[in-house]
Design an enzyme around this catalytic site. Structure first.
Site, short mmCIF file in Angstrom:
data_model
loop_
_atom_site.label_atom_id
_atom_site.label_comp_id
_atom_site.label_asym_id
_atom_site.label_seq_id
_atom_site.Cartn_x
_atom_site.Cartn_y
_atom_site.Cartn_z
N ASN A 211 0.85 -1.20 0.00
CA ASN A 211 0.00 0.00 0.00
C ASN A 211 0.88 1.24 0.00
OD1 ASN A 211 0.53 0.73 2.88
ND2 ASN A 211 -0.38 -1.29 3.17
N ASP A 280 -4.57 -6.46 5.07
CA ASP A 280 -5.56 -7.36 5.68
C ASP A 280 -5.56 -8.72 5.02
OD1 ASP A 280 -6.56 -5.63 7.63
OD2 ASP A 280 -7.73 -4.55 6.14
N LYS A 290 8.07 -17.51 -11.25
CA LYS A 290 7.33 -16.36 -11.79
C LYS A 290 6.06 -16.86 -12.49
CE LYS A 290 7.66 -12.60 -15.04
NZ LYS A 290 8.21 -12.22 -16.33
N PHE A 326 -4.22 2.89 15.00
CA PHE A 326 -4.53 3.96 14.05
C PHE A 326 -5.73 3.51 13.22
CE2 PHE A 326 -1.37 7.42 13.65
CZ PHE A 326 -0.58 7.09 14.73
N LYS A 340 -13.54 0.32 15.97
CA LYS A 340 -12.23 -0.35 16.03
C LYS A 340 -11.67 -0.35 17.45
CE LYS A 340 -10.97 0.30 11.24
NZ LYS A 340 -10.32 1.10 10.22
N LYS A 344 -11.08 -3.92 19.10
CA LYS A 344 -9.68 -4.34 19.26
C LYS A 344 -9.17 -4.13 20.69
CE LYS A 344 -8.76 -3.51 14.36
NZ LYS A 344 -7.74 -3.64 13.33
N1 CTP Z 1 -3.98 -3.55 11.93
C1 CTP Z 1 -3.33 -4.70 12.36
N2 CTP Z 1 -3.38 -5.83 11.63
C2 CTP Z 1 -4.10 -5.88 10.49
C3 CTP Z 1 -4.78 -4.71 10.04
C4 CTP Z 1 -4.70 -3.58 10.78
O1 CTP Z 1 -2.67 -4.65 13.40
N3 CTP Z 1 -4.15 -6.99 9.80
C5 CTP Z 1 -3.92 -2.34 12.75
C6 CTP Z 1 -3.33 -1.13 12.08
O2 CTP Z 1 -1.93 -1.04 12.33
C7 CTP Z 1 -4.08 0.01 12.74
C8 CTP Z 1 -5.43 -0.58 13.06
O3 CTP Z 1 -5.24 -1.99 13.06
O4 CTP Z 1 -3.48 0.39 13.96
C9 CTP Z 1 -6.53 -0.22 12.10
O5 CTP Z 1 -6.13 -0.49 10.79
P1 CTP Z 1 -7.09 -0.16 9.57
O6 CTP Z 1 -6.43 -0.66 8.31
O7 CTP Z 1 -7.56 1.25 9.62
O8 CTP Z 1 -8.37 -1.01 9.88
P2 CTP Z 1 -8.70 -2.52 9.81
O9 CTP Z 1 -8.73 -3.06 11.20
O10 CTP Z 1 -7.82 -3.23 8.85
O11 CTP Z 1 -10.19 -2.46 9.29
P3 CTP Z 1 -10.77 -2.03 7.83
O12 CTP Z 1 -9.69 -2.36 6.85
O13 CTP Z 1 -11.98 -2.86 7.71
O14 CTP Z 1 -11.05 -0.54 7.94
#
Ligand code: CTP
Length: 406
Positions: A211, A280, A290, A326, A340, A344
């Protein structure tokens, strides 16, 4: 202004890196510090005092007997005025003199008379640096409480390659800030784990999913925490930031690797901050070879869920360690952040909207809201990521006082 009302005495000794002290002087001045420069005679062979005088707007001290004001003894008044005394670059000769109690010029007499913290940034040829006499002198000075920013490895002016290159100016500057600000001690003895940057999920030896995260927010947090005296472990995914001297950086690629590193480091942590942009999902499988297009017009990439590191941290350490997450959203910022935060089990979430001007990937600023477990929300104005880092750390410190001690 980070260093407003602080006096930094910059000692410059005779080495090829002496010109780099100009950059440091300029950076200190821009941060609001009052900078006074002392040079050895040999330093003036490399850079003229006038250059430092022009930047600091103050006369440069070189000769002990050149007293501009008869009513004050210059080396003593300089020594007393310092909040931090730094020597950049510092030669083997000057390290040796200080370690042996020799004070035979303006710089060495002033450093001997100061009660301020002294920060030495050595720079010299590798063989000189590795010489056990120099190493013993450094150890001796450390045992007296002198601080060092050690030289790095690289190609040296003499053509040799090895340790001896003056540490980068940003690292020296950070350490000066750390020593100059009393606020920095508020995180002393705190172990802080911070994740930063983007994870990389490999598809085959050539391709990967990632990303836009550049790691700036996480690195700003690491820098601010280090400046305030914390022991910082930075678990860094893909990023576009410079390493921070003094911060223990663990480089990882995938979410799984980040999880292992964060979970291990968290065992001894007081505060854990997940600012990384963790993928995620990852490809179902990694292809050793490859993937060929083989004439196909469409292909399907199957993805599978990655662990939610923050959630696992909340489940394991919630209530006993301070945990901060975050949230980057494109809509319903506060509602999503509240969700969240509860799901969490974290102390608070720093939420920002990707579409807000001044927030988001790669910017030096952020516009964030702090959404807490207790339901309260603080909406913050646009500010630099470093300023936001300090606010997050203030709040984290407050939360850590309420943690149960196991
Ligand atoms: N995070 C994590 N592990 C993941 C995804 C996210 O530890 N697999 C943590 C990120 O570092 C951040 C928080 O969770 O502190 C929120 O991440 P974000 O990408 O905003 O949200 P998600 O929990 O992934 O939810 P969504 O993508 O559905 O918004």
């Amino acid at each position: 202004m980070l260093l407003k009302n602080k006096t930094i005495v910059v000692g410059v000794t005779g080495g090829i890196a002496a010109y780099k002290a100009l950059e440091l002087t300029s950076k200190l001045i821009k941060s609001g510090a009052d900078v006074k420069v002392v040079m050895t005679k040999s330093a003036t062979e490399f850079v003229r005092p006038l250059s430092f005088q022009s930047l600091s707007k103050k006369p440069v001290a070189v000769d002990t007997f050149d007293e501009p004001n008869t009513w004050e003894i210059r080396h003593i008044s300089l020594a007393k005025s310092a909040d931090v005394f730094t020597i950049v670059p510092c030669t083997a000769n000057v390290i040796g003199k200080i370690a042996s109690g020799i004070a035979d010029d303006m710089l060495t007499t002033t450093v001997m008379a100061t009660k301020a913290p002294v920060l030495i940034a050595p720079a010299m040829n590798t063989n000189m640096f590795e010489n056990p006499i120099v190493q013993n002198n450094i150890e001796k000075l450390k045992s007296y409480g002198y601080e060092f920013v050690m030289p790095t490895e690289g190609r040296l002016a003499c053509g040799d390659t090895g340790q001896g290159k003056l540490s980068d100016i940003n690292s020296i500057f950070d350490k000066i800030v750390c020593l100059a600000l009393s606020k920095n001690t508020d995180l002393k003895n705190k172990n802080i784990v911070i994740s930063a940057g983007a994870t990389i999920e490999k598809i085959d030896p050539v391709r990967y999913i990632t990303n836009h995260s550049t790691g700036k927010m996480g690195f700003a947090l690491a820098r601010a925490a280090y400046q305030r005296g914390a022991n910082v472990t930075l678990v860094a995914g893909s990023n576009r930031c410079n390493k921070i001297n003094g911060v223990n950086q663990i480089d990882i690629e995938s979410a799984e690797e980040m999880k292992t590193a964060v979970m291990t480091a968290s065992k001894n942590a007081d505060i854990i901050i997940m600012s990384a942009a963790v993928a995620d999902f990852k490809p179902n499988s990694f292809s050793d070879e490859k993937i060929k297009k083989s004439g196909a017009d469409h292909i399907t990439l199957e993805l599978t869920r990655n662990p939610d590191i923050l959630k696992e941290l909340g489940e394991k350490h919630g209530g006993t360690k301070t945990i901060i997450g975050f949230a980057m959203e494109t809509q319903n910022l506060i509602e999503n952040a509240q969700k969240k935060c509860a799901e969490k089990k974290v102390d608070f979430i720093v939420a920002n909207n990707l579409r807000t001007e001044g927030a988001g990937f790669g910017t030096d600023t952020n516009v964030a809201s702090i959404v807490s477990q207790d339901g309260s929300t603080i909406k913050l104005p646009k500010m630099s990521k470093l300023e936001l880092a300090d606010i997050i750390l203030d709040k984290a410190l407050e939360c850590s006082k309420n943690c149960k001690i196991l």
